[in-house]
Design a protein around this motif. Structure first.
Motif, PDB file in Angstrom:
ATOM      1  N   ASN A 132       0.844  -1.191   0.000  1.00  0.00           N
ATOM      2  CA  ASN A 132       0.000   0.000   0.000  1.00  0.00           C
ATOM      3  C   ASN A 132       0.887   1.251   0.000  1.00  0.00           C
ATOM      4  O   ASN A 132       1.019   1.921   1.019  1.00  0.00           O
ATOM      5  N   MET A 133       1.507   1.525  -1.161  1.00  0.00           N
ATOM      6  CA  MET A 133       2.428   2.653  -1.272  1.00  0.00           C
ATOM      7  C   MET A 133       1.913   3.672  -2.273  1.00  0.00           C
ATOM      8  O   MET A 133       1.332   3.308  -3.292  1.00  0.00           O
ATOM      9  N   THR A 134       2.187   4.930  -1.968  1.00  0.00           N
ATOM     10  CA  THR A 134       1.876   5.993  -2.915  1.00  0.00           C
ATOM     11  C   THR A 134       2.891   5.938  -4.053  1.00  0.00           C
ATOM     12  O   THR A 134       3.922   5.255  -3.949  1.00  0.00           O
ATOM     13  N   ASP A 135       2.622   6.675  -5.119  1.00  0.00           N
ATOM     14  CA  ASP A 135       3.578   6.753  -6.228  1.00  0.00           C
ATOM     15  C   ASP A 135       4.910   7.307  -5.745  1.00  0.00           C
ATOM     16  O   ASP A 135       5.972   6.828  -6.153  1.00  0.00           O
ATOM     17  N   GLU A 136       4.867   8.302  -4.868  1.00  0.00           N
ATOM     18  CA  GLU A 136       6.099   8.899  -4.337  1.00  0.00           C
ATOM     19  C   GLU A 136       6.883   7.885  -3.506  1.00  0.00           C
ATOM     20  O   GLU A 136       8.109   7.797  -3.603  1.00  0.00           O
ATOM     21  N   GLU A 137       6.183   7.086  -2.696  1.00  0.00           N
ATOM     22  CA  GLU A 137       6.856   6.061  -1.896  1.00  0.00           C
ATOM     23  C   GLU A 137       7.493   4.998  -2.798  1.00  0.00           C
ATOM     24  O   GLU A 137       8.604   4.539  -2.528  1.00  0.00           O
ATOM     25  N   GLN A 138       6.801   4.636  -3.876  1.00  0.00           N
ATOM     26  CA  GLN A 138       7.366   3.664  -4.814  1.00  0.00           C
ATOM     27  C   GLN A 138       8.650   4.203  -5.441  1.00  0.00           C
ATOM     28  O   GLN A 138       9.627   3.467  -5.594  1.00  0.00           O
ATOM     29  N   LYS A 139       8.670   5.493  -5.761  1.00  0.00           N
ATOM     30  CA  LYS A 139       9.878   6.109  -6.324  1.00  0.00           C
ATOM     31  C   LYS A 139      11.017   6.090  -5.307  1.00  0.00           C
ATOM     32  O   LYS A 139      12.172   5.838  -5.663  1.00  0.00           O
ATOM     33  N   LEU A 140      10.701   6.354  -4.031  1.00  0.00           N
ATOM     34  CA  LEU A 140      11.726   6.322  -2.984  1.00  0.00           C
ATOM     35  C   LEU A 140      12.317   4.920  -2.841  1.00  0.00           C
ATOM     36  O   LEU A 140      13.531   4.758  -2.690  1.00  0.00           O
ATOM     37  N   VAL A 141      11.453   3.914  -2.889  1.00  0.00           N
ATOM     38  CA  VAL A 141      11.920   2.528  -2.783  1.00  0.00           C
ATOM     39  C   VAL A 141      12.805   2.190  -3.988  1.00  0.00           C
ATOM     40  O   VAL A 141      13.886   1.605  -3.834  1.00  0.00           O
ATOM     41  N   MET A 142      12.382   2.591  -5.170  1.00  0.00           N
ATOM     42  CA  MET A 142      13.172   2.307  -6.379  1.00  0.00           C
ATOM     43  C   MET A 142      14.541   2.994  -6.293  1.00  0.00           C
ATOM     44  O   MET A 142      15.561   2.402  -6.663  1.00  0.00           O
ATOM     45  N   ALA A 143      14.578   4.199  -5.789  1.00  0.00           N
ATOM     46  CA  ALA A 143      15.849   4.921  -5.653  1.00  0.00           C
ATOM     47  C   ALA A 143      16.768   4.235  -4.642  1.00  0.00           C
ATOM     48  O   ALA A 143      17.996   4.282  -4.770  1.00  0.00           O
ATOM     49  N   SER A 144      16.173   3.588  -3.649  1.00  0.00           N
ATOM     50  CA  SER A 144      16.984   2.926  -2.619  1.00  0.00           C
ATOM     51  C   SER A 144      17.694   1.687  -3.162  1.00  0.00           C
ATOM     52  O   SER A 144      18.702   1.256  -2.605  1.00  0.00           O
ATOM     53  N   LEU A 145      17.174   1.122  -4.245  1.00  0.00           N
ATOM     54  CA  LEU A 145      17.794  -0.072  -4.819  1.00  0.00           C
ATOM     55  C   LEU A 145      19.223   0.206  -5.274  1.00  0.00           C
ATOM     56  O   LEU A 145      20.091  -0.660  -5.166  1.00  0.00           O
ATOM     57  N   ASP A 146      19.478   1.404  -5.762  1.00  0.00           N
ATOM     58  CA  ASP A 146      20.823   1.765  -6.193  1.00  0.00           C
ATOM     59  C   ASP A 146      21.798   1.767  -5.024  1.00  0.00           C
ATOM     60  O   ASP A 146      22.943   1.331  -5.161  1.00  0.00           O
ATOM     61  N   ARG A 147      21.332   2.247  -3.869  1.00  0.00           N
ATOM     62  CA  ARG A 147      22.198   2.231  -2.678  1.00  0.00           C
ATOM     63  C   ARG A 147      22.581   0.804  -2.306  1.00  0.00           C
ATOM     64  O   ARG A 147      23.732   0.535  -1.960  1.00  0.00           O
ATOM     65  N   MET A 148      21.621  -0.115  -2.378  1.00  0.00           N
ATOM     66  CA  MET A 148      21.909  -1.516  -2.063  1.00  0.00           C
ATOM     67  C   MET A 148      22.842  -2.104  -3.114  1.00  0.00           C
ATOM     68  O   MET A 148      23.831  -2.769  -2.790  1.00  0.00           O
ATOM     69  N   ASN A 149      22.563  -1.829  -4.370  1.00  0.00           N
ATOM     70  CA  ASN A 149      23.347  -2.389  -5.466  1.00  0.00           C
ATOM     71  C   ASN A 149      24.822  -1.970  -5.391  1.00  0.00           C
ATOM     72  O   ASN A 149      25.698  -2.749  -5.746  1.00  0.00           O
ATOM     73  N   ASN A 150      25.089  -0.784  -4.921  1.00  0.00           N
ATOM     74  CA  ASN A 150      26.462  -0.264  -4.861  1.00  0.00           C
ATOM     75  C   ASN A 150      27.069  -0.349  -3.462  1.00  0.00           C
ATOM     76  O   ASN A 150      27.997   0.387  -3.146  1.00  0.00           O
ATOM     77  N   SER A 151      26.555  -1.241  -2.653  1.00  0.00           N
ATOM     78  CA  SER A 151      27.007  -1.339  -1.257  1.00  0.00           C
ATOM     79  C   SER A 151      27.958  -2.518  -1.063  1.00  0.00           C
ATOM     80  O   SER A 151      28.283  -3.226  -2.010  1.00  0.00           O
ATOM     81  N   GLY A 152      28.345  -2.722   0.192  1.00  0.00           N
ATOM     82  CA  GLY A 152      29.146  -3.877   0.565  1.00  0.00           C
ATOM     83  C   GLY A 152      28.306  -4.896   1.315  1.00  0.00           C
ATOM     84  O   GLY A 152      28.830  -5.690   2.092  1.00  0.00           O
ATOM     85  N   PHE A 153      26.982  -4.876   1.102  1.00  0.00           N
ATOM     86  CA  PHE A 153      26.064  -5.741   1.846  1.00  0.00           C
ATOM     87  C   PHE A 153      25.970  -7.120   1.213  1.00  0.00           C
ATOM     88  O   PHE A 153      25.642  -7.268   0.047  1.00  0.00           O
ATOM     89  N   TYR A 154      26.257  -8.138   2.022  1.00  0.00           N
ATOM     90  CA  TYR A 154      26.089  -9.534   1.638  1.00  0.00           C
ATOM     91  C   TYR A 154      25.218 -10.181   2.699  1.00  0.00           C
ATOM     92  O   TYR A 154      25.254  -9.795   3.864  1.00  0.00           O
ATOM     93  N   SER A 155      24.437 -11.178   2.310  1.00  0.00           N
ATOM     94  CA  SER A 155      23.623 -11.868   3.313  1.00  0.00           C
ATOM     95  C   SER A 155      23.578 -13.354   3.006  1.00  0.00           C
ATOM     96  O   SER A 155      23.802 -13.789   1.876  1.00  0.00           O
ATOM     97  N   LYS A 156      23.288 -14.103   4.053  1.00  0.00           N
ATOM     98  CA  LYS A 156      23.189 -15.561   3.940  1.00  0.00           C
ATOM     99  C   LYS A 156      22.094 -16.012   4.880  1.00  0.00           C
ATOM    100  O   LYS A 156      22.067 -15.622   6.044  1.00  0.00           O
ATOM    101  N   PHE A 157      21.162 -16.820   4.376  1.00  0.00           N
ATOM    102  CA  PHE A 157      20.148 -17.429   5.219  1.00  0.00           C
ATOM    103  C   PHE A 157      20.692 -18.755   5.703  1.00  0.00           C
ATOM    104  O   PHE A 157      21.071 -19.611   4.900  1.00  0.00           O
ATOM    105  N   GLU A 158      20.786 -18.923   6.999  1.00  0.00           N
ATOM    106  CA  GLU A 158      21.369 -20.140   7.586  1.00  0.00           C
ATOM    107  C   GLU A 158      20.634 -20.468   8.881  1.00  0.00           C
ATOM    108  O   GLU A 158      21.064 -20.080   9.967  1.00  0.00           O
ATOM    109  N   PRO A 159      19.493 -21.190   8.773  1.00  0.00           N
ATOM    110  CA  PRO A 159      18.703 -21.476   9.973  1.00  0.00           C
ATOM    111  C   PRO A 159      19.401 -22.398  10.976  1.00  0.00           C
ATOM    112  O   PRO A 159      19.121 -22.347  12.166  1.00  0.00           O
TER     113      PRO A 159
END
Length: 189
Positions: A132-159
């Motif tokens: 349930n996001m506004t158009d502006e919120e969707q744009k903010l989320v899309m812009a945040s993807l670039d920050r993740m893409n250019n980061s040093g973040f790695y993750s692993k699921f290991e239950p």
């Protein structure tokens, strides 16, 4: 007494001559090293560690996380371990772009995605989770993807995480800061 001292001196002498791996520092070498360390600290105004957005934590760590550290964050369910660990990851992996590993033992990838979209975009988590996001919120989320893409973040699921598996992850990667869910672990390389 003289023979005990002589044996100790002989043992110490043979120890220093047996292998290059053993380095015994002289008082002059200690003083020189101390002076160099002081100069580094004065120049950087910290311990050379990786600072977070948590001023009190940085002070407790004498400036930030140090390479090679293993930090475990433990608390009862619902006490904010995930939020705290994710904010540390934001500081180190996203903002500073230091390679860091988040070891997730509980949440699905989709749950993690929603949390990260909220943290990075500022859009309320509930809006993202429900779609349930506004158009502006969707744009903010899309812009945040670039920050993740250019980061040093790695993750692993290991239950079924064990210490052996964790150390294996660290040895196989060039990760600076692993953070783990439930008992959160941070390793700085």
């Amino acid at each position: 007494v003289d023979s005990v001292i002589k044996n100790a001196e002989d043992s110490l002498f043979s120890l220093t001559n047996e292998t290059d791996d053993v380095k015994i520092l002289t008082p002059t070498e200690h003083a020189t090293s101390m002076l160099e360390t002081m100069a580094k600290r004065l120049d950087k105004k910290s311990n050379g560690g990786i600072a977070t957005s948590y001023g009190g934590l940085n002070r407790a760590l004498n400036g930030g996380f140090l390479p090679g550290q293993l930090i475990i964050i433990a608390a009862k369910t619902g006490m904010g371990k995930t939020a705290f660990a994710m904010n540390l990851m934001r500081d180190v992996a996203i903002t500073l772009k230091q390679n860091s590993l988040y070891v997730n033992t509980e949440m699905s990838q989709e749950q993690m995605d929603c949390r990260w979209m909220s943290i990075l975009s500022g859009v309320p988590h509930s809006n993202i989770a429900t779609g349930n996001m506004t158009d502006e919120e969707q744009k903010l989320v899309m812009a945040s993807l670039d920050r993740m893409n250019n980061s040093g973040f790695y993750s692993k699921f290991e239950p079924d995480l064990t210490m052996d598996k964790l150390m294996s992850f660290k040895q196989k990667t060039q990760i600076i800061l692993p953070i783990l869910k439930l008992f959160k672990i941070i390793i700085i390389n």
